[in-house]
Scaffold this motif. Structure first.
Motif, mmCIF file in Angstrom:
data_model
loop_
_atom_site.group_PDB
_atom_site.id
_atom_site.type_symbol
_atom_site.label_atom_id
_atom_site.label_comp_id
_atom_site.label_asym_id
_atom_site.label_seq_id
_atom_site.Cartn_x
_atom_site.Cartn_y
_atom_site.Cartn_z
ATOM 1 N N UNK A 178 -4.782 13.264 4.883
ATOM 2 C CA UNK A 178 -4.245 14.385 5.666
ATOM 3 C C UNK A 178 -3.217 13.888 6.674
ATOM 4 N N UNK A 179 -3.490 12.735 7.305
ATOM 5 C CA UNK A 179 -2.551 12.185 8.280
ATOM 6 C C UNK A 179 -1.237 11.796 7.605
ATOM 7 N N UNK A 180 -1.327 11.215 6.402
ATOM 8 C CA UNK A 180 -0.119 10.850 5.665
ATOM 9 C C UNK A 180 0.685 12.094 5.331
ATOM 10 N N UNK A 181 -0.021 13.161 4.883
ATOM 11 C CA UNK A 181 0.676 14.419 4.557
ATOM 12 C C UNK A 181 1.376 14.993 5.775
ATOM 13 N N UNK A 222 -15.669 8.809 2.158
ATOM 14 C CA UNK A 222 -14.870 9.930 1.648
ATOM 15 C C UNK A 222 -14.159 10.641 2.797
ATOM 16 N N UNK A 223 -14.869 10.763 3.916
ATOM 17 C CA UNK A 223 -14.291 11.425 5.086
ATOM 18 C C UNK A 223 -13.086 10.632 5.603
ATOM 19 N N UNK A 224 -13.233 9.301 5.681
ATOM 20 C CA UNK A 224 -12.116 8.459 6.133
ATOM 21 C C UNK A 224 -10.921 8.599 5.197
ATOM 22 N N UNK A 225 -11.190 8.561 3.889
ATOM 23 C CA UNK A 225 -10.101 8.686 2.917
ATOM 24 C C UNK A 225 -9.409 10.034 3.042
#
Length: 98
Positions: free
Chosen positions: A49-52, A41-44
């Motif tokens: 967040x990085x994509x945003x 879940x943390x990776x997802x």
């Protein structure tokens, strides 16, 4: 983190403290630590967040380059300006026969 209390004005010092904590991301971290987060879940979440962040940066760059129009700014509202009383507005409607 340190906040100075001036003239025994604790309310203002609390506002300043909350603003500093918000800026530092302490509230977000407290919320995240309330329950266990699985590594998957943390990776997802971190990937999303990085994509945003990347999309936001690309959007800002496109605005700077003139490829897309900048978002319209909201008009500033002066909160100190006096507002007409609600009774006066109701009174005007009754005067007009509405």
């Amino acid at each position: 983190m340190q906040v100075l209390v001036r003239d025994n004005n604790v309310e203002q010092a609390l506002r300043v403290l909350k603003k500093k904590m918000q800026r530092e991301g302490i509230f977000r971290e407290m919320k995240a630590r309330r329950s266990y987060e699985k590594p998957s879940e943390r990776r997802n979440r971190e990937e999303a967040e990085a994509v945003r962040r990347a999309r936001k940066a690309a959007r800002k760059q496109a605005v700077r380059d003139g490829l897309i129009a900048a978002p319209k700014k909201k008009p500033l509202v002066d909160r100190r300006a006096p507002r007409p009383a609600p009774q006066a507005a109701a009174q005007n409607k009754s005067d007009q026969g509405l």
